[in-house]
Motif scaffolding. Structure first.
Motif, PDB file in Angstrom:
ATOM      1  N   ALA A   1       0.848  -1.105   0.042  1.00 18.95           N
ATOM      2  CA  ALA A   1      -0.093   0.159   0.005  1.00 18.95           C
ATOM      3  C   ALA A   1       0.831   1.247   0.049  1.00 18.95           C
ATOM      4  CB  ALA A   1      -1.010   0.072   1.218  1.00 18.95           C
ATOM      5  N   ALA A   2       1.905   1.327   0.832  1.00 21.86           N
ATOM      6  CA  ALA A   2       2.985   2.347   0.884  1.00 21.86           C
ATOM      7  C   ALA A   2       3.464   2.389  -0.412  1.00 21.86           C
ATOM      8  CB  ALA A   2       3.871   2.225   2.108  1.00 21.86           C
ATOM      9  N   SER A   3       4.071   1.615  -1.272  1.00 23.94           N
ATOM     10  CA  SER A   3       4.808   1.749  -2.393  1.00 23.94           C
ATOM     11  C   SER A   3       3.896   2.112  -3.322  1.00 23.94           C
ATOM     12  CB  SER A   3       5.558   0.186  -2.755  1.00 23.94           C
ATOM     13  OG  SER A   3       4.449  -0.828  -3.020  1.00 23.94           O
ATOM     14  N   ARG A   4       2.626   1.416  -3.344  1.00 24.03           N
ATOM     15  CA  ARG A   4       1.652   2.044  -4.353  1.00 24.03           C
ATOM     16  C   ARG A   4       1.226   3.571  -4.151  1.00 24.03           C
ATOM     17  NH1 ARG A   4      -2.799   0.032  -3.622  1.00 24.03           N
ATOM     18  NH2 ARG A   4      -2.436  -1.375  -1.992  1.00 24.03           N
ATOM     19  N   ASP A   5       1.337   3.924  -2.963  1.00 22.82           N
ATOM     20  CA  ASP A   5       0.843   5.218  -2.800  1.00 22.82           C
ATOM     21  C   ASP A   5       2.069   6.328  -3.200  1.00 22.82           C
ATOM     22  OD1 ASP A   5      -0.489   7.383  -1.386  1.00 22.82           O
ATOM     23  OD2 ASP A   5       1.294   7.556  -0.068  1.00 22.82           O
ATOM     24  N   ILE A   6       3.232   6.253  -3.157  1.00 20.66           N
ATOM     25  CA  ILE A   6       4.225   6.974  -3.392  1.00 20.66           C
ATOM     26  C   ILE A   6       4.784   6.748  -4.647  1.00 20.66           C
ATOM     27  CG2 ILE A   6       5.061   7.025  -1.056  1.00 20.66           C
ATOM     28  CD1 ILE A   6       7.449   5.417  -1.930  1.00 20.66           C
ATOM     29  N   ALA A   7       4.569   5.735  -5.465  1.00 24.41           N
ATOM     30  CA  ALA A   7       4.980   5.615  -6.900  1.00 24.41           C
ATOM     31  C   ALA A   7       4.593   6.461  -7.767  1.00 24.41           C
ATOM     32  CB  ALA A   7       4.719   4.262  -7.251  1.00 24.41           C
ATOM     33  N   PRO A   8       3.234   6.696  -7.815  1.00 26.13           N
ATOM     34  CA  PRO A   8       2.701   7.798  -8.803  1.00 26.13           C
ATOM     35  C   PRO A   8       3.250   8.985  -8.336  1.00 26.13           C
ATOM     36  CG  PRO A   8       1.008   6.972  -7.379  1.00 26.13           C
ATOM     37  CD  PRO A   8       2.170   6.150  -7.058  1.00 26.13           C
ATOM     38  N   LYS A   9       3.451   9.502  -7.032  1.00 25.31           N
ATOM     39  CA  LYS A   9       3.994  10.835  -6.642  1.00 25.31           C
ATOM     40  C   LYS A   9       5.207  11.207  -7.255  1.00 25.31           C
ATOM     41  CE  LYS A   9       0.893  10.668  -2.661  1.00 25.31           C
ATOM     42  NZ  LYS A   9       0.984  10.548  -0.988  1.00 25.31           N
ATOM     43  N   LEU A  10       6.248  10.038  -7.333  1.00 20.45           N
ATOM     44  CA  LEU A  10       7.469   9.994  -7.607  1.00 20.45           C
ATOM     45  C   LEU A  10       7.615   9.662  -9.284  1.00 20.45           C
ATOM     46  CD1 LEU A  10       9.118   8.350  -4.465  1.00 20.45           C
ATOM     47  CD2 LEU A  10       9.031  11.010  -5.002  1.00 20.45           C
ATOM     48  N   GLY A  11       6.534   9.515  -9.747  1.00 17.48           N
ATOM     49  CA  GLY A  11       6.825   9.117 -11.258  1.00 17.48           C
ATOM     50  C   GLY A  11       7.367   7.661 -11.461  1.00 17.48           C
ATOM     51  N   ILE A  12       7.011   6.847 -10.728  1.00 17.33           N
ATOM     52  CA  ILE A  12       7.724   5.414 -10.811  1.00 17.33           C
ATOM     53  C   ILE A  12       6.719   4.458 -11.091  1.00 17.33           C
ATOM     54  CG2 ILE A  12       8.901   3.510  -9.568  1.00 17.33           C
ATOM     55  CD1 ILE A  12      10.073   5.665  -7.642  1.00 17.33           C
ATOM     56  N   THR A  13       7.018   3.537 -12.249  1.00 22.69           N
ATOM     57  CA  THR A  13       5.970   2.729 -12.552  1.00 22.69           C
ATOM     58  C   THR A  13       6.553   1.205 -11.765  1.00 22.69           C
ATOM     59  OG1 THR A  13       5.875   3.362 -14.810  1.00 22.69           O
ATOM     60  CG2 THR A  13       5.371   1.019 -14.768  1.00 22.69           C
ATOM     61  N   LEU A  14       5.603   0.683 -11.239  1.00 25.26           N
ATOM     62  CA  LEU A  14       5.411  -0.462 -10.574  1.00 25.26           C
ATOM     63  C   LEU A  14       5.240  -1.905 -11.274  1.00 25.26           C
ATOM     64  CD1 LEU A  14       4.173   0.422  -7.048  1.00 25.26           C
ATOM     65  CD2 LEU A  14       6.544   0.470  -7.662  1.00 25.26           C
ATOM     66  N   PRO A  15       5.908  -3.040 -11.104  1.00 25.49           N
ATOM     67  CA  PRO A  15       5.500  -4.204 -11.774  1.00 25.49           C
ATOM     68  C   PRO A  15       4.273  -4.859 -11.215  1.00 25.49           C
ATOM     69  CG  PRO A  15       7.504  -4.603 -10.225  1.00 25.49           C
ATOM     70  CD  PRO A  15       7.199  -2.987 -10.145  1.00 25.49           C
ATOM     71  N   ASN A  16       3.801  -5.687 -11.978  1.00 27.43           N
ATOM     72  CA  ASN A  16       2.599  -6.462 -11.358  1.00 27.43           C
ATOM     73  C   ASN A  16       2.790  -8.255 -11.232  1.00 27.43           C
ATOM     74  OD1 ASN A  16       0.330  -4.936 -10.982  1.00 27.43           O
ATOM     75  ND2 ASN A  16      -0.251  -5.009 -12.991  1.00 27.43           N
ATOM     76  N   LYS A  17       4.323  -8.527 -11.424  1.00 26.31           N
ATOM     77  CA  LYS A  17       4.587  -9.950 -11.438  1.00 26.31           C
ATOM     78  C   LYS A  17       5.926  -9.999 -10.629  1.00 26.31           C
ATOM     79  CE  LYS A  17       2.227 -11.322 -15.742  1.00 26.31           C
ATOM     80  NZ  LYS A  17       2.374 -11.839 -16.997  1.00 26.31           N
ATOM     81  N   PRO A  18       6.195 -11.241 -10.145  1.00 21.50           N
ATOM     82  CA  PRO A  18       7.440 -11.150  -9.328  1.00 21.50           C
ATOM     83  C   PRO A  18       8.461 -11.469 -10.852  1.00 21.50           C
ATOM     84  CG  PRO A  18       6.050 -13.114  -9.138  1.00 21.50           C
ATOM     85  CD  PRO A  18       5.412 -12.309  -9.697  1.00 21.50           C
ATOM     86  N   THR A  19      10.001 -11.447 -10.317  1.00 23.14           N
ATOM     87  CA  THR A  19      11.153 -11.744 -11.441  1.00 23.14           C
ATOM     88  C   THR A  19      10.938 -12.919 -11.351  1.00 23.14           C
ATOM     89  OG1 THR A  19      12.715 -11.974  -9.640  1.00 23.14           O
ATOM     90  CG2 THR A  19      12.354  -9.777 -10.568  1.00 23.14           C
ATOM     91  N   PRO A  20      11.691 -13.705 -12.585  1.00 20.56           N
ATOM     92  CA  PRO A  20      11.782 -15.148 -12.622  1.00 20.56           C
ATOM     93  C   PRO A  20      12.410 -15.846 -11.675  1.00 20.56           C
ATOM     94  CG  PRO A  20      12.039 -14.008 -14.870  1.00 20.56           C
ATOM     95  CD  PRO A  20      12.323 -12.798 -13.693  1.00 20.56           C
ATOM     96  N   GLN A  21      13.270 -15.171 -11.031  1.00 22.40           N
ATOM     97  CA  GLN A  21      14.094 -15.738  -9.581  1.00 22.40           C
ATOM     98  C   GLN A  21      12.942 -15.726  -8.532  1.00 22.40           C
ATOM     99  OE1 GLN A  21      16.317 -13.306  -7.268  1.00 22.40           O
ATOM    100  NE2 GLN A  21      18.109 -14.726  -7.096  1.00 22.40           N
ATOM    101  N   GLN A  22      12.294 -14.911  -8.357  1.00 24.95           N
ATOM    102  CA  GLN A  22      11.390 -14.944  -7.123  1.00 24.95           C
ATOM    103  C   GLN A  22      10.252 -16.046  -7.413  1.00 24.95           C
ATOM    104  OE1 GLN A  22      10.324 -10.570  -7.238  1.00 24.95           O
ATOM    105  NE2 GLN A  22      11.788 -10.136  -5.720  1.00 24.95           N
ATOM    106  N   GLN A  23       9.748 -15.700  -8.786  1.00 24.83           N
ATOM    107  CA  GLN A  23       8.809 -17.104  -9.298  1.00 24.83           C
ATOM    108  C   GLN A  23       9.415 -18.420  -8.791  1.00 24.83           C
ATOM    109  OE1 GLN A  23       5.531 -16.213 -10.251  1.00 24.83           O
ATOM    110  NE2 GLN A  23       5.330 -18.439  -9.855  1.00 24.83           N
ATOM    111  N   GLY A  24      10.691 -18.570  -9.056  1.00 27.29           N
ATOM    112  CA  GLY A  24      11.451 -19.965  -8.823  1.00 27.29           C
ATOM    113  C   GLY A  24      11.240 -20.345  -7.249  1.00 27.29           C
ATOM    114  N   PHE A  25      11.451 -19.348  -6.362  1.00 24.60           N
ATOM    115  CA  PHE A  25      11.163 -19.474  -5.031  1.00 24.60           C
ATOM    116  C   PHE A  25       9.719 -19.800  -4.634  1.00 24.60           C
ATOM    117  CE2 PHE A  25      14.521 -16.035  -4.240  1.00 24.60           C
ATOM    118  CZ  PHE A  25      15.716 -16.908  -4.153  1.00 24.60           C
ATOM    119  N   LEU A  26       8.799 -19.230  -5.378  1.00 22.65           N
ATOM    120  CA  LEU A  26       7.467 -19.331  -5.028  1.00 22.65           C
ATOM    121  C   LEU A  26       6.913 -20.725  -5.502  1.00 22.65           C
ATOM    122  CD1 LEU A  26       4.695 -18.295  -4.121  1.00 22.65           C
ATOM    123  CD2 LEU A  26       4.402 -17.166  -5.962  1.00 22.65           C
TER     124      LEU A  26
END
Length: 272
Positions: free
Chosen positions: A101-126
């Motif tokens: 919630a915090a990252s989604r709140d500040i991202a547009p204020k700072l002009g940052i685009t956020l991902p919707n999926k984990p990286t391949p490495q993180q998906q491997g952990f999952l």
């Protein structure tokens, strides 16, 4: 997707794979270094203070962490065989819902685009934890999450110490508290093999930059939102740091801790 990680009991055999939370920058992340070397040098001005490439990378990786650790928390509630593992799952879900919630709140204020999926490495952990069952799941979860959180802990401190952006600083404060809490929860399971931790934190350039590269959403793609379930209301929160005991520094005060003969009850140590 077949996992690239194989674990037996609490023994995590990662081979030459980079082990990281994927939350924030780690100096051993070859892929991240290759991908972001140029971007990390860029600084822009915002109303909240200068925003460096490292700051942007931090916000993105806080988001990435939740995209795989939140589902791990759900798995822990479903498949965990002990109360401690289930409690750890609650903390993963709640902690990353709050950070998300915090990252989604500040991202547009700072002009940052956020991902919707984990990286391949993180998906491997999952994927590894999704396939595990019983005590094997408990042991794998505790060891993998203890490695990844422990590895990223110092990186959060570096961002907190160096950023000049107030929003990023606030997020770093929150991430620091959350990651320390999650480290503690993994240790509380009693399934962390401390002797094997150093050897399991390894890195290799053979996986390539895409292994740890965020996949950005397509135009118009709905944002994934990690919400704290109503069933976990009042659960899974990190402990609140204790405020320091008041000190009377007035000269000659009998309550001053530097006054000879003064007595006072010892203050409870603050939670880091």
């Amino acid at each position: 997707m077949r996992s690239r990680y194989f674990v037996t009991g609490t023994s995590l055999l990662i081979g030459s794979v980079v082990v990281t939370l994927g939350v924030i920058m780690s100096p051993v992340l070859t892929g991240v270094q290759q991908t972001n070397q140029t971007n990390l040098a860029k600084t822009s001005s915002t109303q909240y203070g200068p925003l460096t490439g490292a700051d942007r990378d931090f916000v993105v990786k806080v988001r990435l962490a939740g995209l795989w650790e939140y589902p791990v928390g759900e798995l822990a509630l479903k498949k965990g065989t002990t109360a401690a593992v289930k409690t750890a799952g609650e903390h993963l879900i709640v902690g990353h819902a709050n950070l998300d919630a915090a990252s989604r709140d500040i991202a547009p204020k700072l002009g940052i685009t956020l991902p919707n999926k984990p990286t391949p490495q993180q998906q491997g952990f999952l994927d590894t934890l999704t396939a595990a069952t019983g005590k094997n799941f408990d042991g794998q979860m505790a060891q993998i999450l203890r490695i990844t959180h422990g590895q990223i802990f110092s990186s959060i401190a570096k961002i907190r110490a160096t950023t000049k952006n107030t929003l990023v600083r606030q997020l770093a404060n929150q991430a620091n508290t959350t990651v320390l809490d999650h480290i503690t929860q993994m240790e509380n399971t009693g399934m962390v093999d401390y002797q094997k931790l150093p050897a399991q934190i390894t890195a290799t350039p053979t996986q390539g930059p895409n292994f740890t590269k965020p996949v950005m959403p397509k135009p118009g793609e709905p944002m994934v939102v990690l919400k704290k379930p109503a069933s976990l209301e009042g659960k899974g929160e990190p402990p609140t740091p204790s405020p320091p005991a008041p000190v009377d520094d007035a000269p000659g005060s009998s309550a001053s801790p530097t006054t000879p003969g003064a007595t006072s009850s010892p203050a409870a140590p603050a939670v880091p």
